[in-house]
Design an enzyme around this catalytic site. Structure first.
Site, short mmCIF file in Angstrom:
data_model
loop_
_atom_site.label_atom_id
_atom_site.label_comp_id
_atom_site.label_asym_id
_atom_site.label_seq_id
_atom_site.Cartn_x
_atom_site.Cartn_y
_atom_site.Cartn_z
N ILE A 122 0.86 -1.18 0.00
CA ILE A 122 0.00 0.00 0.00
C ILE A 122 0.90 1.23 0.00
CG2 ILE A 122 -1.66 1.34 1.35
CD1 ILE A 122 -2.92 -1.08 0.00
N LYS A 123 0.74 2.07 -1.03
CA LYS A 123 1.57 3.28 -1.13
C LYS A 123 0.88 4.44 -0.43
CE LYS A 123 4.03 4.48 -4.80
NZ LYS A 123 4.35 4.81 -6.21
N LEU A 124 1.65 5.12 0.39
CA LEU A 124 1.17 6.29 1.12
C LEU A 124 2.21 7.39 1.02
CD1 LEU A 124 0.25 4.20 4.24
CD2 LEU A 124 -1.46 5.59 3.05
#
Length: 317
Positions: free
Chosen positions: A131-133
């Site tokens: 998950i990219k944040l």
């Protein structure tokens, strides 16, 4: 003699920074990363029309509200593209949380859960997803909670040592420190050109890598955002490098020798006290480049997310 890309692969895990399935087939990377700008670009490829149609049809089954349908279709399309990419890479796909949530920890966690659920409903285990944040304080705090649940994260738009340190202390799986965008800022600010070995972005990633290894942090360092192959070659030995198709193809067609530049130290030292939110915000504030590039990156991803949603809205209406 092996080409430049094959030589690099002997030191570093290569990741494709694209949503273009044909480009991934050609470069045969281990993993792939996407972002809102790459999803928007991929959505305009004619071969992807079926993925868009599927996302639209699915969104219509989830709600009668148009705004909700648009959001659902955008999420499903990002996952659909990720699913196609996962057929081609043995490792992981990075799928990004809406940049407009970059300062909302709770909403970022909820969006991450939704993306993971969509992948799981398609038969993909969360172990193949990152998950990219954005590397805001809120994004890092969201990642810390997600990691505690066993959801691995990729912290992106990382331009400063403060961001890197906070990510390591939060126990995130992977960071994506940017190289080329740092170079862009310094070239514009100073009017100078830089040799690859003195490139401010290369120096930044090298410093982060050495700090992580010296203090025994397990967080993976994946250099990102490259402007030329010189930057990439100077980071040979970095844990991972995520590279766009044009530079991957340039290296595949080259025989430039690659020498390992980054090597983990065996002499580790325990890290100091954990950084507080106040310390993080102060250190970020003192780095004009990082403040400007983080804000610009979030704005630009938000703009492209909006463009994607307008395209989907036209199909939903």
């Amino acid at each position: 003699m092996a080409n430049t890309l094959e030589q690099l692969k002997s030191f570093t895990t290569i990741v494709a920074d694209t949503g273009d399935i044909e480009a991934i087939k050609r470069s045969q990377p281990e993993d792939a990363t996407t972002n809102p700008s790459l999803i928007l670009k991929a959505a305009q490829i004619p071969e992807y029309s079926g993925l868009i149609d599927n996302a639209i049809a699915w969104a219509k089954t989830q709600s009668d509200n148009l705004e909700t349908q648009i959001e659902d279709a955008a999420d499903k399309l990002a996952v659909n593209i990720g699913l196609e990419i996962l057929k081609l890479v043995p490792g992981r796909i990075s799928t990004e949380v809406d940049a407009r949530l970059s300062f909302d920890k709770t909403a970022s966690i909820a969006k991450a859960h939704k993306l993971i659920r969509l992948y799981q409903e398609a038969g993909i285990d969360k172990s193949r997803i990152l998950i990219k944040l954005a590397s805001t304080w809120e994004g890092i705090c969201a990642a810390k909670e997600l990691e505690a649940e066993g959801i691995n994260c990729n912290l992106t738009l990382l331009f400063s040592f403060a961001q890197a340190r906070a990510c390591a202390e939060a126990g995130v799986f992977l960071i994506s420190p940017f190289v080329g965008r740092i170079l862009d800022w310094y070239k514009k600010s100073t009017g100078k050109d830089y040799r690859a070995s003195e490139d401010p972005g290369v120096v930044s990633v090298t410093d982060i890598y050495n700090y992580y290894k010296r203090h025994g942090y397990k967080t993976v360092v994946m250099g990102a955002s490259f402007r030329n192959t010189g930057e990439i070659i100077e980071l040979a030995g970095c844990d991972r490098l995520t590279i766009g198709p044009s530079l991957l193809e340039e290296m595949a067609a080259s025989n430039t020798p690659v020498v390992r530049k980054l090597t983990p130290t065996t002499d580790t030292v325990a890290p100091g006290p954990v950084m507080s939110e106040a310390e993080f915000r102060w250190e970020m504030n003192q780095d004009a480049m990082a403040v400007e590039k983080l804000a610009e990156g979030i704005r630009n991803f938000a703009i492209d997310q909006g463009k994607l949603e307008e395209m989907l809205k036209a199909k939903l209406a």
